[in-house]
Design an enzyme around this catalytic site. Sequence first.
Site, PDB file in Angstrom:
ATOM      1  N   GLU A   1       4.347  -4.106  12.440  1.00  0.00           N
ATOM      2  CA  GLU A   1       3.344  -3.069  12.165  1.00  0.00           C
ATOM      3  C   GLU A   1       2.204  -3.764  11.447  1.00  0.00           C
ATOM      4  O   GLU A   1       2.307  -4.076  10.258  1.00  0.00           O
ATOM      5  CB  GLU A   1       3.946  -1.963  11.276  1.00  0.00           C
ATOM      6  CG  GLU A   1       5.118  -1.228  11.897  1.00  0.00           C
ATOM      7  CD  GLU A   1       4.712  -0.355  13.073  1.00  0.00           C
ATOM      8  OE1 GLU A   1       3.504  -0.108  13.249  1.00  0.00           O
ATOM      9  OE2 GLU A   1       5.600   0.063  13.827  1.00  0.00           O
TER      10      GLU A   1
ATOM     11  N   GLU B   1       8.101   2.784  14.715  1.00  0.00           N
ATOM     12  CA  GLU B   1       8.942   3.186  13.581  1.00  0.00           C
ATOM     13  C   GLU B   1       8.908   4.710  13.492  1.00  0.00           C
ATOM     14  O   GLU B   1       7.878   5.337  13.704  1.00  0.00           O
ATOM     15  CB  GLU B   1       8.417   2.566  12.295  1.00  0.00           C
ATOM     16  CG  GLU B   1       8.550   1.054  12.307  1.00  0.00           C
ATOM     17  CD  GLU B   1       8.301   0.415  10.951  1.00  0.00           C
ATOM     18  OE1 GLU B   1       7.343   0.815  10.265  1.00  0.00           O
ATOM     19  OE2 GLU B   1       9.070  -0.483  10.583  1.00  0.00           O
TER      20      GLU B   1
ATOM     21  N   CYS C   1      -3.397   1.262   6.760  1.00  0.00           N
ATOM     22  CA  CYS C   1      -3.656   0.630   8.051  1.00  0.00           C
ATOM     23  C   CYS C   1      -4.199   1.644   9.049  1.00  0.00           C
ATOM     24  O   CYS C   1      -4.826   1.276  10.030  1.00  0.00           O
ATOM     25  CB  CYS C   1      -2.378   0.011   8.585  1.00  0.00           C
ATOM     26  SG  CYS C   1      -1.036   1.190   8.561  1.00  0.00           S
TER      27      CYS C   1
ATOM     28  N   ASN D   1       0.809  -1.231   0.000  1.00  0.00           N
ATOM     29  CA  ASN D   1       0.000   0.000   0.000  1.00  0.00           C
ATOM     30  C   ASN D   1       0.837   1.273   0.000  1.00  0.00           C
ATOM     31  O   ASN D   1       0.403   2.296  -0.528  1.00  0.00           O
ATOM     32  CB  ASN D   1      -1.037  -0.013   1.125  1.00  0.00           C
ATOM     33  CG  ASN D   1      -0.447  -0.168   2.495  1.00  0.00           C
ATOM     34  OD1 ASN D   1       0.724  -0.526   2.632  1.00  0.00           O
ATOM     35  ND2 ASN D   1      -1.232   0.070   3.509  1.00  0.00           N
TER      36      ASN D   1
HETATM   37  P1  NAD Z   1       0.129  -9.190   3.858  1.00  0.00           P
HETATM   38  O1  NAD Z   1       0.333  -9.546   5.290  1.00  0.00           O
HETATM   39  O2  NAD Z   1      -0.635 -10.125   3.015  1.00  0.00           O
HETATM   40  O3  NAD Z   1       1.534  -9.006   3.126  1.00  0.00           O
HETATM   41  C1  NAD Z   1       2.532  -8.176   3.655  1.00  0.00           C
HETATM   42  C2  NAD Z   1       3.879  -8.711   3.220  1.00  0.00           C
HETATM   43  O4  NAD Z   1       4.053  -9.999   3.790  1.00  0.00           O
HETATM   44  C3  NAD Z   1       4.035  -8.885   1.714  1.00  0.00           C
HETATM   45  O5  NAD Z   1       5.364  -8.548   1.354  1.00  0.00           O
HETATM   46  C4  NAD Z   1       3.791 -10.359   1.512  1.00  0.00           C
HETATM   47  O6  NAD Z   1       4.437 -10.883   0.391  1.00  0.00           O
HETATM   48  C5  NAD Z   1       4.415 -10.923   2.771  1.00  0.00           C
HETATM   49  N1  NAD Z   1       3.922 -12.251   3.128  1.00  0.00           N
HETATM   50  C6  NAD Z   1       2.679 -12.763   2.933  1.00  0.00           C
HETATM   51  N2  NAD Z   1       2.626 -14.018   3.414  1.00  0.00           N
HETATM   52  C7  NAD Z   1       3.844 -14.315   3.913  1.00  0.00           C
HETATM   53  C8  NAD Z   1       4.413 -15.452   4.542  1.00  0.00           C
HETATM   54  N3  NAD Z   1       3.703 -16.554   4.759  1.00  0.00           N
HETATM   55  N4  NAD Z   1       5.694 -15.383   4.938  1.00  0.00           N
HETATM   56  C9  NAD Z   1       6.429 -14.256   4.750  1.00  0.00           C
HETATM   57  N5  NAD Z   1       5.950 -13.159   4.157  1.00  0.00           N
HETATM   58  C10 NAD Z   1       4.669 -13.171   3.743  1.00  0.00           C
HETATM   59  O7  NAD Z   1      -0.486  -7.744   3.867  1.00  0.00           O
HETATM   60  P2  NAD Z   1      -0.828  -6.835   2.612  1.00  0.00           P
HETATM   61  O8  NAD Z   1      -2.149  -7.290   2.089  1.00  0.00           O
HETATM   62  O9  NAD Z   1       0.315  -6.715   1.683  1.00  0.00           O
HETATM   63  O10 NAD Z   1      -0.957  -5.408   3.317  1.00  0.00           O
HETATM   64  C11 NAD Z   1      -2.097  -5.015   3.945  1.00  0.00           C
HETATM   65  C12 NAD Z   1      -1.971  -5.190   5.440  1.00  0.00           C
HETATM   66  O11 NAD Z   1      -0.858  -4.461   5.926  1.00  0.00           O
HETATM   67  C13 NAD Z   1      -3.152  -4.627   6.169  1.00  0.00           C
HETATM   68  O12 NAD Z   1      -3.548  -5.502   7.190  1.00  0.00           O
HETATM   69  C14 NAD Z   1      -2.620  -3.334   6.753  1.00  0.00           C
HETATM   70  O13 NAD Z   1      -3.293  -2.893   7.896  1.00  0.00           O
HETATM   71  C15 NAD Z   1      -1.223  -3.677   7.037  1.00  0.00           C
HETATM   72  N6  NAD Z   1      -0.410  -2.459   7.105  1.00  0.00           N
HETATM   73  C16 NAD Z   1       0.046  -2.087   8.324  1.00  0.00           C
HETATM   74  C17 NAD Z   1       0.804  -0.946   8.458  1.00  0.00           C
HETATM   75  C18 NAD Z   1       1.320  -0.527   9.801  1.00  0.00           C
HETATM   76  O14 NAD Z   1       2.256   0.248   9.846  1.00  0.00           O
HETATM   77  N7  NAD Z   1       0.776  -1.014  10.889  1.00  0.00           N
HETATM   78  C19 NAD Z   1       1.112  -0.188   7.333  1.00  0.00           C
HETATM   79  C20 NAD Z   1       0.638  -0.590   6.084  1.00  0.00           C
HETATM   80  C21 NAD Z   1      -0.127  -1.760   6.003  1.00  0.00           C
END
Ligand code: NAD
Length: 485
Positions: free
Chosen positions: A258, A466, A292, A159
Site C-alpha cells: 500500500e 486490504e 495517502c 500517519n
Molecule cells: P516510509 O516509506 O518512509 O516508512 C514506512 C515504514 O517503512 C516505516 O515503518 C519505516 O520505518 C519503514 N522503512 C523505511 N525505510 C525502510 C527500509 N529501508 N527497510 C524497511 N523498512 C523501512 O513512509 P512514511 O513516511 O512512514 O509514510 C508515508 C507514506 O506512506 C506516504 O507515501 C503515504 O502515501 C504512504 N501511505 C500509504 C497508505 C496506503 O494504504 N496506500 C496508507 C498510509 C500511508
Amino acid sequence: MTNIDRLLTAVPTRLWIDGAGADPLEGASFPVIDPATGETIAEVADAGGKDALRALDAASRVQDEWAATAPRERSRILRKAWELVIARTEDLALLMTLEMGKTIAESCGEVAYGAEFLRWFSEEAVRIGGRYTEAPSGNGRILVTKEPLGPCLAITPWNFPLAMGTRKIGPALAAGCTMIVKPAEDTPLTMLLLAEIFAEAGLPAGVLSVLPTSDAAAVTGPLIADPRLRKVTFTGSTRVGKLLLEQSAQQVLRTSMELGGNAPFVVFDDADIDAAVAGAMTAKMRNGGEACTAANRILVHNAIREEFTAQLTEKISAMRIGAGYQDGTDLGPLINERQRSAVAGLVDDAVDAGARIRTGGRRVEGPGYFFEPTVLDNIPSDARIVREEIFGPVAAIIGFDSEAEAIATANDTEYGLAAYFYTTNLDRALRVAKALESGMVGVNRGVISDPAAPFGGVKQSGLGSEGGTEGIDEYLTTKYVALPA
Ligand code: NAD
C-alpha cells in the site's frame, strides 16, 4: 497527575516478543517525540536484527498450532480484541494524538475505524472457503483449499498508527498466520499497547510480536532473508515499497504493497458546490492532510473555480491550529521537521513557479511542527506539487475546461490510489468512475475508507487489497488436490 502523565507512565515501551515485554539484545532505546512540542514523551526499546530473529523463532514455533486453531476460536479472540480496543478508546486516542499529532476527535475516529478491521476479520475467519468441482474430462475431481501462508512481516507508517496495523493483523490472524509488526519509528507506542490488548484478549504467545526500532532495515532485512518468513505486507512510501519488493524477490515472498498516492479531487461544473467544498475539506484536511488518500490535486471546472475556491478558502482559513489534545483544535502539527520542510518546499516551489497563495503558506513560529492551513491556486502544471505527494494541509487548486481534460489530468500521474469527483449527472458519474485510473473512486464523497471495502491502489500505488472480503486472501495460499473420479 494529568491524564497524559498517567497514560505515559503506564504505556508499554519494551519490545513485544513471544507474548511478553522484552529488552533488546543489543542497542538501547530511542525517543518518541510529541510533534506539538518537540519534546520527548517516552523512550522506547530499540530492536535490532537479533531481536527480529527471536520474534521469528516464536512465530515459527507457534505457526502450525495457530493455523490449526479452530476458525471459531481465532474469530473469538479477534472479536474480543475489538471489544477491548473500543473499551480503551480514550487511552488509545490520547496516545495516538501524543505521538502523531492529530486531534483527539480524529484519533477517536481512527480507534473506531482501526478496531473495525478486527471485528470485520473476526467475521471473515469463519468464512474461508474453497472449491470443489468435477474435472471437465470426467476422469477426476478438483478440490481447492485455502491455507494460511505462514509467518508474516508487517511494516507500517506513522500517519495511522493503529489502523495501518489492524488492517494487516486482523486478516493475518483470521487466516491463521502469525505476524511480526515493525511500526514506524515516530509512532511505536500505539502498536505496543495494541499488543498488550491482544494478550488480554487471549492471543497465544508468539502469534503477534511488535518490534519498534530506530533502524528499520536492521530489523526487516534479516526477516525478509529468512526462509521461514512467507510474506511482507507494507504500507508506506513507493520508494521503500520498491526496495522491499526487490528484497522479497530473493525468497519469492508474497507481498502486499500500500504505497503513495496523488489523488485527484475533481469538481465538475454541474456539482453541488456546497457539498463539493465540504467533501474537499474532508478529503484534504482529514489527518492534517497526512493521508495517502488525501486530495492532492483539486481540479475545478473554470466556470465555478472562483466560487469554489473562495468558499474553500474561507473554511480552511478558519481552522484553529494547536496541539491535538487541546480543546478547540481543528489542525494539529505535522509529524516532524523533515515532513514540515518537505511541505514548505512544495509550497515555495509552486509560488516561485507562479502559484498564488489564497491563505496560509508558512510555517508557524514556535515549538512543534505546525504549518498553516493553506490554499494555493493558479498552479502551473510543471510545479512539483502537481507530481508529488503533499502530505500536509495544503489545498492545491487547478482549473480545467472539459471532462476529457479533467480525466486526462487526473490520470497524468504514476500513482493510482484514490480519486474523487463531484457531479450531479449520473451518466457522467458512471463514465468518469470507469475512466479514472485508480484503485478507489469516491463519487460525491470525501471519504472512501471502509473496513468492509477493498482498499488498494494501481500503478505505483501498490499491489493487493486490504479490508473487504478480498483482504483475507492476501494471507491465504491456494492448494489444489487432485482426486480420482
Ligand atoms: P516510509 O516509506 O518512509 O516508512 C514506512 C515504514 O517503512 C516505516 O515503518 C519505516 O520505518 C519503514 N522503512 C523505511 N525505510 C525502510 C527500509 N529501508 N527497510 C524497511 N523498512 C523501512 O513512509 P512514511 O513516511 O512512514 O509514510 C508515508 C507514506 O506512506 C506516504 O507515501 C503515504 O502515501 C504512504 N501511505 C500509504 C497508505 C496506503 O494504504 N496506500 C496508507 C498510509 C500511508
